[in-house]
Design a protein around this motif. Structure first.
Motif, PDB file in Angstrom:
ATOM      1  N   TYR A  16      -0.960  17.766  -0.951  1.00 38.18           N
ATOM      2  CA  TYR A  16      -2.183  17.028  -1.255  1.00 38.18           C
ATOM      3  C   TYR A  16      -1.970  15.564  -0.898  1.00 38.18           C
ATOM      4  O   TYR A  16      -0.831  15.100  -0.792  1.00 38.18           O
ATOM      5  CB  TYR A  16      -2.584  17.164  -2.728  1.00 38.18           C
ATOM      6  N   ALA A  17      -3.062  14.861  -0.681  1.00 33.85           N
ATOM      7  CA  ALA A  17      -3.004  13.429  -0.387  1.00 33.85           C
ATOM      8  C   ALA A  17      -4.287  12.790  -0.905  1.00 33.85           C
ATOM      9  O   ALA A  17      -5.369  13.368  -0.784  1.00 33.85           O
ATOM     10  CB  ALA A  17      -2.854  13.190   1.109  1.00 33.85           C
ATOM     11  N   PHE A  18      -4.159  11.613  -1.493  1.00 36.74           N
ATOM     12  CA  PHE A  18      -5.317  10.915  -2.035  1.00 36.74           C
ATOM     13  C   PHE A  18      -5.048   9.426  -2.145  1.00 36.74           C
ATOM     14  O   PHE A  18      -3.924   8.970  -1.975  1.00 36.74           O
ATOM     15  CB  PHE A  18      -5.734  11.489  -3.387  1.00 36.74           C
ATOM     16  N   ASN A  19      -6.114   8.692  -2.427  1.00 34.29           N
ATOM     17  CA  ASN A  19      -6.033   7.261  -2.695  1.00 34.29           C
ATOM     18  C   ASN A  19      -6.264   7.074  -4.188  1.00 34.29           C
ATOM     19  O   ASN A  19      -7.343   7.416  -4.687  1.00 34.29           O
ATOM     20  CB  ASN A  19      -7.101   6.497  -1.907  1.00 34.29           C
ATOM     21  N   CYS A  20      -5.263   6.557  -4.886  1.00 31.99           N
ATOM     22  CA  CYS A  20      -5.368   6.388  -6.331  1.00 31.99           C
ATOM     23  C   CYS A  20      -5.702   4.933  -6.654  1.00 31.99           C
ATOM     24  O   CYS A  20      -5.018   4.012  -6.225  1.00 31.99           O
ATOM     25  CB  CYS A  20      -4.069   6.782  -7.021  1.00 31.99           C
ATOM     26  N   HIS A  21      -6.758   4.754  -7.433  1.00 32.18           N
ATOM     27  CA  HIS A  21      -7.248   3.424  -7.788  1.00 32.18           C
ATOM     28  C   HIS A  21      -6.903   3.045  -9.222  1.00 32.18           C
ATOM     29  O   HIS A  21      -7.418   2.036  -9.723  1.00 32.18           O
ATOM     30  CB  HIS A  21      -8.773   3.378  -7.605  1.00 32.18           C
ATOM     31  N   CYS A  22      -6.040   3.794  -9.913  1.00 31.45           N
ATOM     32  CA  CYS A  22      -5.719   3.474 -11.305  1.00 31.45           C
ATOM     33  C   CYS A  22      -4.977   2.136 -11.383  1.00 31.45           C
ATOM     34  O   CYS A  22      -4.368   1.680 -10.412  1.00 31.45           O
ATOM     35  CB  CYS A  22      -4.908   4.591 -11.966  1.00 31.45           C
ATOM     36  N   SER A  23      -5.018   1.521 -12.540  1.00 23.53           N
ATOM     37  CA  SER A  23      -4.408   0.196 -12.694  1.00 23.53           C
ATOM     38  C   SER A  23      -2.892   0.249 -12.508  1.00 23.53           C
ATOM     39  O   SER A  23      -2.305  -0.703 -11.987  1.00 23.53           O
ATOM     40  CB  SER A  23      -4.757  -0.396 -14.064  1.00 23.53           C
ATOM     41  N   GLN A  24      -2.243   1.346 -12.873  1.00 25.59           N
ATOM     42  CA  GLN A  24      -0.790   1.439 -12.682  1.00 25.59           C
ATOM     43  C   GLN A  24      -0.424   1.471 -11.203  1.00 25.59           C
ATOM     44  O   GLN A  24       0.515   0.808 -10.777  1.00 25.59           O
ATOM     45  CB  GLN A  24      -0.231   2.668 -13.397  1.00 25.59           C
ATOM     46  N   CYS A  25      -1.144   2.245 -10.403  1.00 26.67           N
ATOM     47  CA  CYS A  25      -0.866   2.296  -8.967  1.00 26.67           C
ATOM     48  C   CYS A  25      -1.175   0.961  -8.307  1.00 26.67           C
ATOM     49  O   CYS A  25      -0.456   0.519  -7.411  1.00 26.67           O
ATOM     50  CB  CYS A  25      -1.652   3.424  -8.301  1.00 26.67           C
ATOM     51  N   ARG A  26      -2.238   0.294  -8.757  1.00 31.44           N
ATOM     52  CA  ARG A  26      -2.559  -1.011  -8.190  1.00 31.44           C
ATOM     53  C   ARG A  26      -1.455  -2.023  -8.494  1.00 31.44           C
ATOM     54  O   ARG A  26      -1.043  -2.787  -7.627  1.00 31.44           O
ATOM     55  CB  ARG A  26      -3.915  -1.509  -8.706  1.00 31.44           C
ATOM     56  N   ARG A  27      -0.947  -2.001  -9.728  1.00 33.82           N
ATOM     57  CA  ARG A  27       0.132  -2.933 -10.081  1.00 33.82           C
ATOM     58  C   ARG A  27       1.426  -2.589  -9.362  1.00 33.82           C
ATOM     59  O   ARG A  27       2.172  -3.472  -8.942  1.00 33.82           O
ATOM     60  CB  ARG A  27       0.348  -2.940 -11.590  1.00 33.82           C
TER      61      ARG A  27
END
Length: 141
Positions: free
Chosen positions: A34-45
């Motif tokens: 699988y592959a995706f773009n994660c926008h959660c605050s942890q991934c952003r940080r």
């Protein structure tokens, strides 16, 4: 430079990845589940960007090929981020109780067969970022 075994099928294709300073390099099978773009605050940080483009695969198909002594891990044995201890580049995360990794697609030198298919955790995306593609968007996972 893509490494492919002579006569081998796509399942044996290996992708090369590395950090910014080239102290750490790794290889992974081009067999992402699988592959995706994660926008959660942890991934952003963790990435310092609007989202983390990642692809998931079993942990046993990734290997550090250069600079194992430079690897820095943040987290515990079963769930942690792997970075270059010299330049700090984010390479991949060990997730799902140590069974899988999420490769940072930005650290790959080769193009994977599977591209992100969706945006997740859009409900907590950076307010200054606008998603402009047509991929499905989900407020959570």
């Amino acid at each position: 430079m893509t490494k492919t075994d002579a006569g081998a099928g796509a399942a044996n294709r290996r992708l090369a990845g590395q950090c910014l300073c080239e102290a750490v390099a790794y290889e992974v099978e081009d067999a992402f589940e699988y592959a995706f773009n994660c926008h959660c605050s942890q991934c952003r940080r963790a990435t310092g960007s609007a989202y983390k483009a990642m692809a998931g695969i079993r942990r046993d198909v990734v290997s550090i090929t250069k600079g194992a002594g430079h690897v820095l891990t943040y987290g515990d044995e079963m769930n942690h981020d792997v970075r270059c201890g010299t330049c700090g580049s984010f390479l991949f995360s060990v997730v799902r109780e140590g069974e899988y990794i999420h490769v940072s697609l930005g650290s790959l030198m080769d193009e994977p067969s599977l591209k992100p298919t969706q945006h997740i955790y859009v409900g907590s995306k950076a307010p200054w970022h606008t998603i402009t593609d047509d991929l499905p968007q989900f407020d959570e996972l």
